[in-house]
Write an enzyme that holds these catalytic residues in place. Structure first.
Site, PDB file in Angstrom:
ATOM      1  CG  ASP A  39      55.847  71.377  32.200  1.00 14.55           C
ATOM      2  OD1 ASP A  39      56.545  72.053  32.974  1.00 14.55           O
ATOM      3  OD2 ASP A  39      54.616  71.510  32.096  1.00 14.55           O
ATOM      4  CG  ASP A  96      58.332  75.183  35.256  1.00 14.85           C
ATOM      5  OD1 ASP A  96      58.058  75.962  34.327  1.00 14.85           O
ATOM      6  OD2 ASP A  96      57.496  74.820  36.112  1.00 14.85           O
ATOM      7  CD  GLU A  97      55.957  75.476  30.043  1.00 11.64           C
ATOM      8  OE1 GLU A  97      55.521  74.688  29.188  1.00 11.64           O
ATOM      9  OE2 GLU A  97      55.234  76.236  30.715  1.00 11.64           O
TER      10      GLU A  97
END
Length: 405
Positions: A13, A103-104
């Site tokens: 993350d 983003d993860e």
């Protein structure tokens, strides 16, 4: 028999993603509080978070909490490029990657011990690779289940690595607050706390039938299973999105219906192009609204047949916006969002009669090709155009002169 005591799942993350990209690209912002988005906070650096600034907070409230914060406008193209670079690192690490958001992601590294080392070693290498190749901080949690790996990364933030060994899973999980359980938001948290349940361990100790009595069967069984770290879901590679969306923060100024129509057109243009690039079709358009009093509303409409047409999607969005206009004018609007759902793979479909008339699909694909070659701003609607010294009218749109042939 040798039994692995860690992994095999990583939850990676990126930390304060949008703000971290801004700090990476502008050295003057490093170590300083950064807020991305003026009307509504889209992201805040950890320096700003330390002052109480949070994502989705009203911009005025955020600046009151942190007057020295530097407010920057979002650069979605920069964030998209950074995300793609990070996901290349993920896929260089293992082919088993499940993207969760921009983003993860979850990564399964269980089969790499012989060639790459333990999951902890692989996670450490992943963090170094993201820092070296992309220049961004990333936190990684390592655990036996997806749920626990995500919890571990949340506890390890920012810029950390946390491995939860198999034999210490419940020792790690049970002291945590109930809000760490997926699905426990404000409402469920309040119900649990009203019954004296404050930690994950207390949820695990409750009889599931008692939880059902005040949470309902689905929620009760879900959080009770997680409290025992029962999460059988594997990392799913290539799972396709069920919806795509985009939104625009509007700030506190009242907007006219014409201005809202411009925003809706801009969002539809962006989403329709993404839909065609992904070779998907959609049937349902959802309008998402957030008002000045922080309340929210959604309106949706399903078209008769799957479509990728910009004009069909825009007409549907305008219908929804017109229906919601009395509510908007009465309460004020701070955010307008659109999402496309009921997605399916693009392919042959039944055409509608009559067949005569302009082929809008050809126009859409032509405009997509121009934007791919010359940039997203090379072709735009007249209503979205500010001031340009020279424009050319092309098929009902406006093309900026680029000087290129």
């Amino acid at each position: 028999m040798f039994v692995l005591s860690e992994g095999p799942i990583l939850h990676a993350d990126l930390d304060a993603f949008y703000a971290s990209v801004e700090q990476r690209d502008d050295p003057a912002l490093r170590g300083r509080p950064v807020i991305v988005g003026a009307g509504v906070v889209l992201a805040a650096s950890y320096e700003a978070r330390a002052r109480g600034v949070r994502t989705a907070m009203n911009g005025r409230q955020a600046r009151a909490l942190c007057p020295e914060a530097i407010v920057v406008q979002p650069r979605m193209s920069a964030y998209s490029a950074a995300s793609k670079a990070v996901f290349e690192v993920f896929r260089d690490t293992t082919p088993l990657v499940e993207g969760v958001s921009i983003d993860e992601a979850f990564l399964d590294v269980g089969g790499l011990r012989a060639i790459a080392g333990t999951p902890a070693v692989i996670a450490a290498g992943l963090r170094r690779a993201v820092a070296d190749r992309v220049g961004l901080p990333i936190t990684v949690g390592v655990a036996r289940t997806k749920f626990l790996a995500k919890v571990a990364s949340g506890v390890a933030k920012p810029d950390g690595l946390l491995v939860v060994p198999h034999e210490r899973e419940l020792d790690f999980l049970h002291p945590l607050p109930i809000e760490r359980l997926w699905g426990v938001g404000k409402v469920t948290s309040a119900k649990l706390r009203s019954h004296g349940i404050r930690t994950v361990g207390q949820v695990a100790g409750f009889d599931v039938r008692e939880l059902v009595s005040f949470l309902g069967p689905a929620a009760a069984r879900h959080i009770h299973a997680l409290a025992h770290n029962r999460d059988p879901r594997p990392v799913q590679v290539g799972r396709r999105r069920r919806s795509i969306g985009a939104q625009r923060a509007l700030g506190s100024r009242r907007r006219t219906p014409g201005e809202l129509d411009v925003v809706a057109a801009e969002l539809v243009d962006r989403l329709a192009r993404r839909l065609r690039q992904a070779e998907r079709t959609c049937r349902t358009v959802t309008l998402r609204l957030r008002f000045a009093d922080y309340t929210r509303a959604t309106r949706s409409l399903t078209v008769p047949r799957p479509t990728t047409s910009t004009e069909v999607l825009l007409a549907t969005a305008r219908t929804l916006l017109a229906a919601a206009l009395p509510l908007i004018l009465d309460r004020g609007l701070t955010l307008l969002g659109l999402s496309l759902s009921n997605l399916d793979n693009s392919g042959p479909h039944q055409m509608e009669l009559p067949f005569a008339g302009p082929d809008l699909s050809t126009l859409d694909t032509t405009l997509d090709a121009v934007r791919t070659r010359f940039g997203t701003a090379s072709v735009t609607r007249a209503t979205l155009l500010g001031h340009a010294p020279l424009v050319k009218i092309v098929a009902g749109t406006v093309m900026r002169s680029t000087g290129r042939r």
